[in-house]
Design a protein around this motif. Structure first.
Motif, PDB file in Angstrom:
ATOM      1  N   GLN A   1       0.976  -1.439   0.078  1.00  0.00           N
ATOM      2  CA  GLN A   1       0.194  -0.004   0.010  1.00  0.00           C
ATOM      3  C   GLN A   1       0.642   1.238  -0.011  1.00  0.00           C
ATOM      4  N   PHE A   2       2.107   1.338   0.884  1.00  0.00           N
ATOM      5  CA  PHE A   2       2.814   2.356   0.982  1.00  0.00           C
ATOM      6  C   PHE A   2       3.419   2.582  -0.457  1.00  0.00           C
ATOM      7  N   LEU A   3       3.862   1.744  -1.251  1.00  0.00           N
ATOM      8  CA  LEU A   3       4.652   1.733  -2.414  1.00  0.00           C
ATOM      9  C   LEU A   3       3.538   2.133  -3.396  1.00  0.00           C
ATOM     10  N   ALA A   4       2.282   1.815  -3.269  1.00  0.00           N
ATOM     11  CA  ALA A   4       1.207   2.314  -4.524  1.00  0.00           C
ATOM     12  C   ALA A   4       0.748   3.733  -4.065  1.00  0.00           C
ATOM     13  N   GLU A   5       1.290   4.506  -3.093  1.00  0.00           N
ATOM     14  CA  GLU A   5       1.229   5.796  -2.605  1.00  0.00           C
ATOM     15  C   GLU A   5       2.055   6.587  -3.775  1.00  0.00           C
ATOM     16  N   PRO A   6       1.590   8.082  -3.949  1.00  0.00           N
ATOM     17  CA  PRO A   6       2.351   8.601  -5.101  1.00  0.00           C
ATOM     18  C   PRO A   6       3.674   9.434  -4.551  1.00  0.00           C
ATOM     19  N   HIS A   7       4.719   8.527  -3.975  1.00  0.00           N
ATOM     20  CA  HIS A   7       5.979   8.938  -3.553  1.00  0.00           C
ATOM     21  C   HIS A   7       6.954   9.495  -4.592  1.00  0.00           C
TER      22      HIS A   7
ATOM     23  N   ILE B   1      12.705   9.721  -9.471  1.00  0.00           N
ATOM     24  CA  ILE B   1      12.006   9.438 -10.690  1.00  0.00           C
ATOM     25  C   ILE B   1      10.419   8.875 -10.028  1.00  0.00           C
ATOM     26  N   TRP B   2       9.653   9.548 -10.963  1.00  0.00           N
ATOM     27  CA  TRP B   2       8.206   9.098 -10.890  1.00  0.00           C
ATOM     28  C   TRP B   2       8.108   7.473 -11.134  1.00  0.00           C
ATOM     29  N   TYR B   3       7.102   6.986 -10.469  1.00  0.00           N
ATOM     30  CA  TYR B   3       6.776   5.494 -10.879  1.00  0.00           C
ATOM     31  C   TYR B   3       5.439   5.141 -10.652  1.00  0.00           C
ATOM     32  N   GLN B   4       4.878   4.201 -11.072  1.00  0.00           N
ATOM     33  CA  GLN B   4       3.659   3.522 -10.811  1.00  0.00           C
ATOM     34  C   GLN B   4       3.397   2.327 -10.318  1.00  0.00           C
ATOM     35  N   TYR B   5       2.810   1.796  -9.217  1.00  0.00           N
ATOM     36  CA  TYR B   5       2.525   0.680  -8.742  1.00  0.00           C
ATOM     37  C   TYR B   5       1.159   0.315  -8.048  1.00  0.00           C
ATOM     38  N   ALA B   6       0.823  -0.769  -8.654  1.00  0.00           N
ATOM     39  CA  ALA B   6      -0.789  -1.171  -7.802  1.00  0.00           C
ATOM     40  C   ALA B   6      -0.184  -2.551  -7.104  1.00  0.00           C
TER      41      ALA B   6
ATOM     42  N   LEU C   1       0.793   8.350 -15.507  1.00  0.00           N
ATOM     43  CA  LEU C   1       1.881   8.799 -14.658  1.00  0.00           C
ATOM     44  C   LEU C   1       1.905  10.376 -14.046  1.00  0.00           C
ATOM     45  N   ALA C   2       1.532  11.300 -15.040  1.00  0.00           N
ATOM     46  CA  ALA C   2       1.408  12.775 -14.481  1.00  0.00           C
ATOM     47  C   ALA C   2       0.503  12.973 -13.611  1.00  0.00           C
ATOM     48  N   ALA C   3      -0.775  12.291 -13.816  1.00  0.00           N
ATOM     49  CA  ALA C   3      -1.991  12.604 -12.957  1.00  0.00           C
ATOM     50  C   ALA C   3      -1.704  12.057 -11.500  1.00  0.00           C
ATOM     51  N   ARG C   4      -0.571  10.863 -11.547  1.00  0.00           N
ATOM     52  CA  ARG C   4      -0.406  10.415 -10.100  1.00  0.00           C
ATOM     53  C   ARG C   4       0.184  11.563  -9.199  1.00  0.00           C
ATOM     54  N   TYR C   5       1.082  12.545  -9.716  1.00  0.00           N
ATOM     55  CA  TYR C   5       1.907  13.337  -8.961  1.00  0.00           C
ATOM     56  C   TYR C   5       1.424  14.889  -9.324  1.00  0.00           C
ATOM     57  N   LEU C   6       0.777  15.386 -10.396  1.00  0.00           N
ATOM     58  CA  LEU C   6       0.616  16.672 -10.585  1.00  0.00           C
ATOM     59  C   LEU C   6      -0.986  16.936  -9.988  1.00  0.00           C
TER      60      LEU C   6
END
Length: 141
Positions: free
Chosen positions: A10-16, A35-40, A99-104
């Motif tokens: 769950q922590f890795l799935a958050e947008p850090h 780096i930005w990343y994506q994970y579920a 990816l951008a929507a995860r961070y911006l």
């Protein structure tokens, strides 16, 4: 204290913002970059990077990389994951938008995507299967 399997996923799935590390070859320290990343949870991690970048060349040569994500509020917590590259494919505008929507903020996504798609050159998606996990929550130290 180590996180449970569910907590670390769950922590890795958050947008850090992650610190990506990859072997940089003999006589060099590992390359480490934000780096930005994506994970579920339960899936592979993916990143997007330039096809002509040093980062991609090193990932391709090593065949694996690691990501470290952390926070300091409300508690000091981190998750590190390492694993093999499972595939690389050309980036799409849809994945860049994801990816951008995860961070911006929502109102910044379209402008960023338009700029990045036109100016960042050929991009690749690199997938990694998490094999090794290190995690901890140090509480409110």
């Amino acid at each position: 204290m180590a996180l449970t399997h569910a907590e670390r996923e769950q922590f890795l799935a958050e947008p850090h913002i992650a610190a990506l590390a990859v072997d940089a070859g003999a006589g060099r320290a590992p390359l480490a970059v934000p780096i930005w990343y994506q994970y579920a949870p339960g899936e592979e991690v993916w990143i997007m990077t330039g096809a002509a970048s040093r980062k991609y060349a090193l990932i391709e040569a090593a065949g694996r990389f690691s990501l470290l994500v952390d926070r300091v509020e409300p508690t000091i917590r981190y998750v590190s994951v390492e694993g093999p590259v499972t595939g690389t494919l050309p980036a799409t505008r849809e994945r860049l938008t994801e990816l951008a929507a995860r961070y911006l903020p929502a109102e910044k996504v379209a402008g960023y995507v338009a700029f990045a798609w036109e100016n960042h050159g050929e991009q690749l998606i690199v997938r990694m299967r998490p094999e090794r996990w290190v995690s901890s929550d140090l509480g409110t130290v």
